[in-house]
Design a protein around this motif. Structure first.
Motif, PDB file in Angstrom:
ATOM      1  N   GLN A  33       0.862  -1.177   0.000  1.00 16.01           N
ATOM      2  CA  GLN A  33       0.000   0.000   0.000  1.00 16.01           C
ATOM      3  C   GLN A  33       0.895   1.222   0.000  1.00 16.01           C
ATOM      4  OE1 GLN A  33      -2.615  -0.282   3.387  1.00 16.01           O
ATOM      5  NE2 GLN A  33      -3.772  -1.965   2.494  1.00 16.01           N
ATOM      6  N   ARG A  34       0.365   2.304  -0.474  1.00 14.02           N
ATOM      7  CA  ARG A  34       1.100   3.554  -0.271  1.00 14.02           C
ATOM      8  C   ARG A  34       0.167   4.748  -0.342  1.00 14.02           C
ATOM      9  NH1 ARG A  34       5.690   5.514  -4.210  1.00 14.02           N
ATOM     10  NH2 ARG A  34       5.118   7.537  -3.351  1.00 14.02           N
ATOM     11  N   TYR A  35       0.549   5.761   0.374  1.00 17.74           N
ATOM     12  CA  TYR A  35      -0.180   7.020   0.356  1.00 17.74           C
ATOM     13  C   TYR A  35       0.328   7.884  -0.789  1.00 17.74           C
ATOM     14  CZ  TYR A  35      -1.617   5.834   5.124  1.00 17.74           C
ATOM     15  OH  TYR A  35      -2.136   5.211   6.223  1.00 17.74           O
ATOM     16  N   THR A  72       4.151  11.773  13.670  1.00 16.58           N
ATOM     17  CA  THR A  72       3.135  11.177  12.817  1.00 16.58           C
ATOM     18  C   THR A  72       3.206   9.679  13.027  1.00 16.58           C
ATOM     19  OG1 THR A  72       2.358  10.999  10.520  1.00 16.58           O
ATOM     20  CG2 THR A  72       4.719  11.219  10.824  1.00 16.58           C
ATOM     21  N   ARG A  73       2.804   8.930  12.031  1.00 13.32           N
ATOM     22  CA  ARG A  73       2.859   7.478  12.207  1.00 13.32           C
ATOM     23  C   ARG A  73       3.395   6.812  10.951  1.00 13.32           C
ATOM     24  NH1 ARG A  73      -3.049   5.472  13.443  1.00 13.32           N
ATOM     25  NH2 ARG A  73      -2.038   3.461  13.242  1.00 13.32           N
ATOM     26  N   ALA A  98       6.289   6.596   2.063  1.00 13.71           N
ATOM     27  CA  ALA A  98       4.889   6.708   1.633  1.00 13.71           C
ATOM     28  C   ALA A  98       4.137   5.401   1.825  1.00 13.71           C
ATOM     29  CB  ALA A  98       4.824   7.141   0.171  1.00 13.71           C
ATOM     30  N   LYS A  99       4.861   4.316   2.022  1.00 10.63           N
ATOM     31  CA  LYS A  99       4.177   3.034   2.214  1.00 10.63           C
ATOM     32  C   LYS A  99       3.534   2.913   3.594  1.00 10.63           C
ATOM     33  CE  LYS A  99       7.065   0.683  -1.156  1.00 10.63           C
ATOM     34  NZ  LYS A  99       7.779  -0.564  -1.522  1.00 10.63           N
ATOM     35  N   GLY A 100       3.870   3.831   4.488  1.00  8.18           N
ATOM     36  CA  GLY A 100       3.247   3.709   5.802  1.00  8.18           C
ATOM     37  C   GLY A 100       2.953   5.029   6.478  1.00  8.18           C
ATOM     38  N   CYS A 111       9.937  18.785  10.618  1.00  9.06           N
ATOM     39  CA  CYS A 111       9.774  17.581  11.419  1.00  9.06           C
ATOM     40  C   CYS A 111       8.294  17.412  11.720  1.00  9.06           C
ATOM     41  CB  CYS A 111      10.583  17.642  12.713  1.00  9.06           C
ATOM     42  SG  CYS A 111       9.998  18.870  13.887  1.00  9.06           S
ATOM     43  N   ALA A 112       7.930  16.205  12.056  1.00 12.19           N
ATOM     44  CA  ALA A 112       6.527  15.948  12.383  1.00 12.19           C
ATOM     45  C   ALA A 112       6.429  14.705  13.240  1.00 12.19           C
ATOM     46  CB  ALA A 112       5.705  15.764  11.107  1.00 12.19           C
ATOM     47  N   ARG A 154       6.142  20.708   0.535  1.00 11.24           N
ATOM     48  CA  ARG A 154       5.376  20.648   1.780  1.00 11.24           C
ATOM     49  C   ARG A 154       6.224  20.277   2.997  1.00 11.24           C
ATOM     50  NH1 ARG A 154      -0.091  19.820   1.183  1.00 11.24           N
ATOM     51  NH2 ARG A 154      -0.070  20.203   3.422  1.00 11.24           N
ATOM     52  N   ARG A 173      11.508   8.761   0.038  1.00 16.17           N
ATOM     53  CA  ARG A 173      10.107   9.207   0.085  1.00 16.17           C
ATOM     54  C   ARG A 173       9.166   8.077  -0.306  1.00 16.17           C
ATOM     55  NH1 ARG A 173      12.025  13.917  -2.252  1.00 16.17           N
ATOM     56  NH2 ARG A 173      12.072  15.578  -0.699  1.00 16.17           N
ATOM     57  N   ASP A 174       9.567   7.328  -1.330  1.00 14.49           N
ATOM     58  CA  ASP A 174       8.705   6.228  -1.776  1.00 14.49           C
ATOM     59  C   ASP A 174       8.553   5.178  -0.672  1.00 14.49           C
ATOM     60  OD1 ASP A 174       8.268   7.246  -4.354  1.00 14.49           O
ATOM     61  OD2 ASP A 174      10.223   6.505  -5.007  1.00 14.49           O
ATOM     62  N   PRO A 196       1.249   8.708   6.366  1.00 15.39           N
ATOM     63  CA  PRO A 196       0.233   9.433   5.614  1.00 15.39           C
ATOM     64  C   PRO A 196       0.595  10.882   5.286  1.00 15.39           C
ATOM     65  CG  PRO A 196      -0.417   9.273   7.917  1.00 15.39           C
ATOM     66  CD  PRO A 196       0.868   8.512   7.775  1.00 15.39           C
ATOM     67  N   LEU A 197       1.743  11.356   5.757  1.00 12.54           N
ATOM     68  CA  LEU A 197       2.100  12.758   5.496  1.00 12.54           C
ATOM     69  C   LEU A 197       2.443  12.982   4.027  1.00 12.54           C
ATOM     70  CD1 LEU A 197       4.550  14.070   8.232  1.00 12.54           C
ATOM     71  CD2 LEU A 197       2.100  14.445   8.027  1.00 12.54           C
ATOM     72  N   ASP A 198       2.181  14.183   3.580  1.00 10.10           N
ATOM     73  CA  ASP A 198       2.625  14.601   2.249  1.00 10.10           C
ATOM     74  C   ASP A 198       4.081  15.069   2.369  1.00 10.10           C
ATOM     75  OD1 ASP A 198       3.060  15.617  -0.239  1.00 10.10           O
ATOM     76  OD2 ASP A 198       1.355  17.014  -0.222  1.00 10.10           O
ATOM     77  N   HIS A 238       6.176  15.717  -0.143  1.00 13.32           N
ATOM     78  CA  HIS A 238       6.675  16.477  -1.298  1.00 13.32           C
ATOM     79  C   HIS A 238       7.515  17.648  -0.790  1.00 13.32           C
ATOM     80  CE1 HIS A 238       6.605  19.127  -4.814  1.00 13.32           C
ATOM     81  NE2 HIS A 238       6.288  18.062  -5.525  1.00 13.32           N
ATOM     82  N   HIS A 290      -0.373  12.024  -2.521  1.00 10.23           N
ATOM     83  CA  HIS A 290      -1.042  13.323  -2.416  1.00 10.23           C
ATOM     84  C   HIS A 290      -0.891  14.026  -3.755  1.00 10.23           C
ATOM     85  CE1 HIS A 290      -0.990  13.004   2.067  1.00 10.23           C
ATOM     86  NE2 HIS A 290       0.049  12.245   1.782  1.00 10.23           N
ATOM     87  N   PHE A 347      -1.260  10.906  17.639  1.00 10.11           N
ATOM     88  CA  PHE A 347       0.013  10.573  17.006  1.00 10.11           C
ATOM     89  C   PHE A 347       0.821  11.828  16.649  1.00 10.11           C
ATOM     90  CE2 PHE A 347      -1.947   6.492  16.680  1.00 10.11           C
ATOM     91  CZ  PHE A 347      -0.923   5.575  16.524  1.00 10.11           C
ATOM     92  N   GLU A 393      -4.193   9.836  12.635  1.00  8.61           N
ATOM     93  CA  GLU A 393      -3.339  10.400  13.678  1.00  8.61           C
ATOM     94  C   GLU A 393      -4.144  10.850  14.899  1.00  8.61           C
ATOM     95  OE1 GLU A 393      -0.614  13.434  12.508  1.00  8.61           O
ATOM     96  OE2 GLU A 393       0.196  12.296  10.832  1.00  8.61           O
TER      97      GLU A 393
END
Lengths: 1005, 198, 107
Positions: A164-166, B154-155, B134-136, B151-152, B145, B130-131, B138-140, B142, A168, C61, C16
């Motif tokens: 899977q991947r996200y 996140t999960r 992106a598999k886990g 920093c963030a 952005r 990045r690729d 959810p942040l953008d 790019h 945007h 999160f 999150e």
């Protein structure tokens, strides 16, 4: 003969390479660029399966995702995948496919006899036939399912890899036909981040079928140039073989990429088989095209009856002539293109047109080409059961509801039909878009989008079927979508000129008259091939009151197959409208739901399978536990040692030994998993006073106190020891399972209710590794390893000191969960293993015994210490838990306090925590067992409580148990019954909860 | 009381990923950066005395803008929330810095909490990082952005992470709790498999 | 999955966050003086509107801050998020009708 229906030239297949595949065990050949469907067609294989209910022979119906008929089981063994649409399977060398619903063999299907008994299987037959007696339903169901055919998923684990991947983007364009390509090009020129997804291996959409020209050249040349231009745009991502399957709120779309499905198994290297994309798009352009509608006439499901557009796709894209004798049966001009193309490939073609006098450019071209046209006529019968051999044609009455004139038989091997085109509005509708019925098209078209999901339908899915309109709308949508994300093109692409012929309107006749009157004829007119739903079923549903569109769907199963009625829904609604005497928009349409095509569970799971399914949290000492052969218990995600068996020991042996060792010498337990929270600030004590039931203002620095937390309902939800480290500094511990919950709880109150309280709470759970020494010799052992003065006068029970242990900076807490003298040594986690090893080395002289959670539980139960969440369950007040002493009588307020004075929480007779001693001291009651006042074996009883904790205690010398019992405190001395699942009834005496060292002297020593 | 018997060798400090060999794939690698001391600083973004005291000790101001990191002479400060920062410092200087900060915060509503061992940091770097993320995650990510020294918290799938972009490579440092480190490392290595040829 | 704008961290995905029930319920400070019914009203009863709902969310999160959201329980539309203590997001036209009886769904 190799591929008898393969054309010598043309199409997108590579005739220079030959691929071999098997269908039902027979080997065939095809070419790269084929689908399984096109290759089978090229080989003249018409009979592809049986329908699920009537086991009618079925063949190929379409050339795309809408396929309701050509379902096969793909692959073998663990990779077998049932209900795969042959039209969506790219051919590869070695592909293996099997037909479905056919037993014992496709050509001779015993169950096809069912078809002759179809009067027993009308709409709703499940409900009617098998409603009574209810107890037999399981039997009925099994028979029905078995009869439905051997369509089973494999029982083995799926060996393939799914990811899977996200993603945007500013603009997601769904569909790479002319509208989608134009939209992506226009949006891409603005510099916007664009994703273009299309379910086919190559872009082009309808242009792969229709060789129309664009910009003065071939349409496919324009496609090629556009794809090349997109590839040069760094912010544009093109995803072929990717079906956008779900459109969720706020432009969150799921897309299934078939990454290596077109390759033989194991040929994809380390790439996944499929990848589920989760795309958040600021704007969406829907260019999903349109799906051709079948016409509804007698025996319209026979192998060889297919959609006219699909027949053209097989010719022009795949280089396969669907049949050398073709009848095109249409209500519109568009299908004449199929007739013309077939004729140009040498097929003998005739057209049957519902319209009395078709005069559009395409019909005229057909006339010029010498194609016979039977205008104002209908097909009213199909000859041949496993393959079409001809059709019967009769003139229509003026109103289209009856037959007129004599029947003509037209020989043919394929009947290509077209009832017009239905815009593919699935995603638009999933996005909450409102649809409106277009009388011109006879279909629902997008009317108004929902602002929650900004999107723009363009081209055929918007009801604009002409190529010029597709390009124009695509360009406009792409530019506008990009504009709405703040991107404007300096040089937007020009709108190319396209070949588009005007077309006369279709003649919309939703059912065609049958030669057999009434139900007899209607039962052979199929509406939904996958669900085996006929016109008769729809009319029956109406007669029996299932007339609303949602009832129709469920009663007849129309549109409930894995194709979700892509080819059938509009016909079913129209027939229902006719039956009810209302218009189609009055009937309405069913809700379109994700997913657009079936998605494998593997793709939904992604990589979160096997070892990656759930994390296992190890402590800093985990390696040691593993090396010592610990058996682990899962506590939340944590891996905690359960017990440490020695060679030959059972769990019981090990736990009994560990329990004795702790109380006679010294034991060591890994207590690292307890939640830990650093609390600092001038108002820290005020916070503690609010979240705990007891008083905290007078706790001295370096002193520890046990506390119980209630929720606002007054029920215990966690407990632990908190230590005052400094003037405004505390260290709180929580249960292992409650760590995250308590942290959030404190943050919630501080941030939402008491923002003026000056307190900072910081989780430090895993900063500290904790080795807890318990037992009468724990002091002696620790003394040899620490610079901390362990004199009980200066370091008493419930105190904390800092220093070093084994040379490691440590905090040592004199707190005890066993009732023994105990020292909980906390060190930074990085030193946890070093600490543990040092304690074990030093402890050898004391016969130190590592123990696990089971022994910990026994020892605390001997002392009557509760485990929040085991002895309590969210309905237990401190009073219920026999812990009145923990509730401050002086504090005016704490969380849950007022609820302790509610009528119900003060009610006598509540469930209360008591000790239970079985009459037979060898009997260990099962935890969870019901408690009754008096129960007889084999007889019903009224439960008055249940056992919460139960162990064999070597230190008490018998079994012990804790139980929640109604009015338990007043039952001291009573003998109660505990019936167990093995049919026995045990008797046990109610008593106090403390079974060992009731004075508590051992911990203080 | 009893005299202390010091162990023969100095105790070994270890992390949950010790001994892991780097994982490499085409265009992306997963490695372990040097162990860093980690301090959580608590105080109000709007508390001038606190931010000034922190800046004075750290030699650079705390990053006050959400989702940003700031590098100073004594370490890297990462924004966690309006009252919370993570400071990565040289492990050898961590105790001293914590003491200095604690002293500087005297009388203020502020806190210093040593979490050096709570968290592990792994480093994912390369054009395909990045690729992999992106598999886990959810942040953008790019670069428009999320760029260097963004920093963030996140999960990544089930793991709570603190993500910090170190350079344009891009290279990311991913901080995760001790007990989640092995799982996250394994998951990331698995996510990189697509970019390996064997 | 909803995109949720954390008032501190900006827009993040719903995974999150965790949901925290109705917002703007103030804990009584005089609980000892309240009747069981009054206390029960605080502990157990929520408005459960069909339409505009002010509710709490927690950026579990992320920055671990609680905040409030104005969300339409029918359409799912998020009208805004704001920090505790800040005034409610004004949604003048949003319907806010208490639910009366069940609302049939589709299977």
């Amino acid at each position: 003969m190799a591929q008898p229906l393969r054309l010598a030239a043309g199409g997108r297949v590579d005739r220079g390479r030959t691929l071999r595949f098997t269908f039902d065990g027979r080997t065939y050949t095809g070419h790269p660029g084929d689908t399984l469907a096109s290759a089978l067609l090229a080989n003249g294989v018409r009979l592809l399966g049986r329908s699920y209910k009537y086991h009618r022979p079925r063949g190929l119906y379409s050339a795309g995702a809408e396929e309701p008929s050509a379902l096969v089981t793909l692959g073998a063994g663990a990779r077998a995948e049932p209900n795969t649409r042959a039209t969506q399977v790219e051919l590869f060398d070695g592909l293996v496919a099997r037909s479905q619903n056919a037993w014992p063999a496709l050509g001779f299907d015993v169950s096809a006899v069912i078809g002759a008994f179809s009067r027993f299987l009308p709409a709703g037959f499940y409900y009617k036939t098998f409603m009574w007696p209810k107890s037999l339903w399981m039997t009925y169901e099994k028979v029905i399912r078995d009869a439905a055919g051997p369509v089973h998923g494999p029982r083995q684990a799926d060996p393939d890899r799914y990811e899977q991947r996200y993603a945007h983007c500013d603009v997601l364009v769904v569909g790479a036909g002319p509208a989608g390509l134009m939209a992506a090009l226009a949006a891409g020129r603005t510099g916007a981040r664009v994703i273009l997804a299309d379910d086919q291996p190559e872009a082009g959409g309808g242009l792969l079928t229709d060789p129309a020209g664009i910009g003065g050249g071939a349409g496919l040349d324009w496609v090629r140039a556009t794809v090349a231009a997109l590839a040069d745009m760094p912010e544009v991502t093109v995803l072929p073989r990717t079906t956008v399957v779900g459109y969720h709120d706020y432009n969150y779309l799921g897309a299934l990429e078939r990454v290596t499905d077109h390759l033989p198994p194991d040929a994809g290297g380390n790439a996944p088989r499929q990848r589920l994309w989760k795309i958040r798009a600021k704007q969406v352009v829907l260019a999903t095209g349109a799906i051709e509608r079948p016409l509804v006439f007698a025996d319209n499901d026979r192998p060889g009856v297919m959609l006219a557009g699909a027949a053209r796709t097989y010719m022009n894209r795949f280089g396969v002539l669907p049949g050398r004798e073709m009848v095109v049966f249409t209500n519109n001009d568009g299908a004449y293109a199929t007739a013309l193309d077939a004729a140009s490939h040498g097929a003998r073609v005739q057209v049957v047109d519902l319209r009395p006098d078709p005069r559009g450019p395409l019909p005229e071209a057909a006339r010029e080409a010498g194609i016979p046209i039977h205008a104002g006529a209908t097909v009213c019968g199909v000859a041949g059961s496993k393959a079409v051999t001809g059709v019967r044609v009769r003139a229509l009455s003026d109103d289209g509801k009856g037959l007129a004139g004599p029947a003509k038989s037209l020989p043919c091997s394929v009947l290509a039909m077209s009832g017009g085109w239905t815009p593919t509005v699935h995603l638009f509708s999933q996005a909450r878009g409102k649809l409106a019925f277009s009388a011109d098209l006879g279909a629902f078209v997008p009317a108004a989008g929902d602002p929650l999901n900004p999107n723009r339908p363009a081209g055929a899915c918007n009801g604009s079927l002409g190529l010029d309109a597709c390009l124009r709308e695509g360009r406009e949508a792409g530019l506008a979508a990009a504009h709405d994300t703040g991107h404007v093109a300096d040089h937007p692409p020009d709108l190319p000129l396209a070949d588009s012929l005007p077309q006369e309107p279709p003649r919309l006749l939703w059912t065609l008259p049958a030669e057999k009157a009434g139900t007899a004829g209607e039962k052979t007119q199929f509406v939904d091939l996958m669900g085996d739903v006929t016109v008769a079923d729809v009319r029956l549903a109406e007669r029996e009151g299932y007339a609303s569109v949602e009832h129709l769907k469920r009663y007849t199963a129309t549109g409930m197959g894995t194709d979700q009625g892509k080819t059938s829904n509009i016909n079913a609604m129209a027939i229902m409208a006719d039956a009810r005497g209302v218009t189609i928009p009055e009937v309405g349409h069913t809700t379109f739901r994700p997913n657009y095509v079936p998605v494998a569970f593997g793709a939904v799971a992604g990589r979160s399978v096997g070892d990656l399914f759930q994390q296992a949290r190890p402590t800093a000492m985990h390696e040691w536990h593993v090396a010592q052969g610990a058996v682990f218990e899962d506590v939340g995600d944590w891996k905690r040692p359960w017990y440490f068996p020695r060679p030959g020991e059972t769990m019981h042996d090990a736990v009994q030994r560990e329990c004795k060792a702790v109380r006679t010498s010294v034991g060591i337990v890994d207590a690292s998993t307890l939640g830990k929270i650093d609390i600092q600030g001038p108002d820290a004590a005020d916070l503690l006073n609010m979240v705990y039931t007891n008083a905290w203002s007078k706790l001295g620095i370096g002193r520890c106190r046990y506390g119980v937390m209630l929720n606002e309902h007054g029920m215990i939800f966690d407990d632990g020891v908190t230590t005052r480290l400094g003037e405004h500094h505390y260290h709180m511990t929580t249960t292992t399972g409650g760590a995250a919950r308590v942290m959030s709880w404190l943050e919630e109150w501080l941030q939402t209710e008491w923002p003026d309280m000056r307190v900072f709470c910081t989780s430090v759970t895993e900063q500290w590794a904790v080795a807890a020494l318990n037992g009468p010799r724990s002091r002696e052992l620790l003394a040899g390893l620490t610079d901390i003065d362990l004199d009980p006068e200066t370091f008493p029970f419930m105190a904390m000191k800092e220093g070093t242990v084994a040379g490691i900076p440590a905090r040592v807490y004199r707190i005890s969960f066993t009732g023994e003298m105990a020292y909980e040594v906390n060190v930074p986690a990085g030193y946890g293993l070093a600490l543990w090893q040092a304690l074990m080395d030093r402890g050898a002289a004391f016969d130190i015994c590592p123990y696990g959670t089971e022994t910990m539980h026994v020892l605390r139960a001997e002392k009557g210490f509760i485990i929040a969440g085991q002895d309590t369950d969210g309905t237990v007040t401190p009073h219920d838990a026999a812990m009145d002493w923990i509730v401050s009588k002086k504090k005016a307020d704490f969380i849950g306090r007022r609820s302790l004075f509610r009528a119900d929480t003060m009610r006598p007779g509540r469930m209360q925590l008591v000790g239970l001693l079985t009459e037979d001291p060898a009997v260990v009651l099962p935890e969870g067992a019901q408690v009754a006042e008096r129960a007889q074996a084999g007889q019903a009883f009224a439960a008055i409580g249940h056992v919460t904790s139960s162990y064999m205690s070597p230190n008490v010398g018998r079994s012990i148990a804790l139980a929640m019992v109604a009015d338990g405190f007043n039952r001291t001395g009573q003998t109660l019954s505990v019936p167990t699942l093995d049919g026995r009834v045990h008797r046990a005496v109610v008593g106090g909860t403390v079974f060992f060292d009731p004075e508590g002297e051992r911990a203080r020593g | 009381m009893a005299e202390q018997q010091a162990p023969i060798t100095a105790p070994i400090r270890r992390g949950p990923l010790d001994g892991r060999a780097p994982v490499t794939a085409d265009g992306v690698s997963l490695t372990l950066p040097a162990f860093a001391g980690k301090l959580v600083l608590r105080g109000g973004s709007d508390d001038g005395a606190f931010t000034a005291a922190a800046a004075k000790v750290l030699g650079a101001g705390l990053p006050l803008a959400p989702n940003t990191a700031a590098r100073g002479p004594r370490g890297l400060a990462l924004w966690l929330g309006p009252t919370e920062w993570m400071v990565h410092v040289d492990a050898d200087t961590c105790d001293a810095l914590a003491a200095e900060l604690t002293a500087a915060f005297a009388g203020l509503h502020a806190a210093v909490v040593d979490v050096s061992d709570y968290y592990a940091v792994m480093r994912l770097g390369g054009p395909r990082a990045r690729d992999v993320l992106a598999k886990g995650c959810p942040l953008d990510l790019h670069p428009d952005r999320f760029d260097v020294d963004h920093c963030a918290q996140t999960r990544f799938v089930a793991s709570a992470i603190l993500l910090h972009q170190v350079d344009v490579g891009p290279t990311y440092d991913i901080q995760v709790r001790w007990s989640f480190a092995d799982f996250l490392w394994t998951y990331l290595a698995d996510a990189m498999r697509e970019f390996t040829s064997r | 999955m909803l995109p949720i704008r954390c008032p501190w961290c900006g827009e993040r995905e719903q995974t999150e966050f965790s949901y925290g029930g109705e917002a703007h319920i103030v804990r009584p400070t005089d609980s000892a003086d309240l009747t069981d019914a009054e206390w029960g009203d605080y502990v157990f009863f929520r408005t459960n509107p069909r339409g505009l709902h002010y509710e709490r969310w927690f950026h579990a999160f992320g920055c671990r801050r609680w905040f409030n959201m104005a969300r339409d329980t029918v359409s799912g539309a998020i009208h805004g998020t704001y920090r505790p203590g800040e005034p409610r997001t004004d949604v003048p036209d949003a319907p806010r009708v208490p639910v009366a009886g069940g609302d049939g769904g589709e299977g």
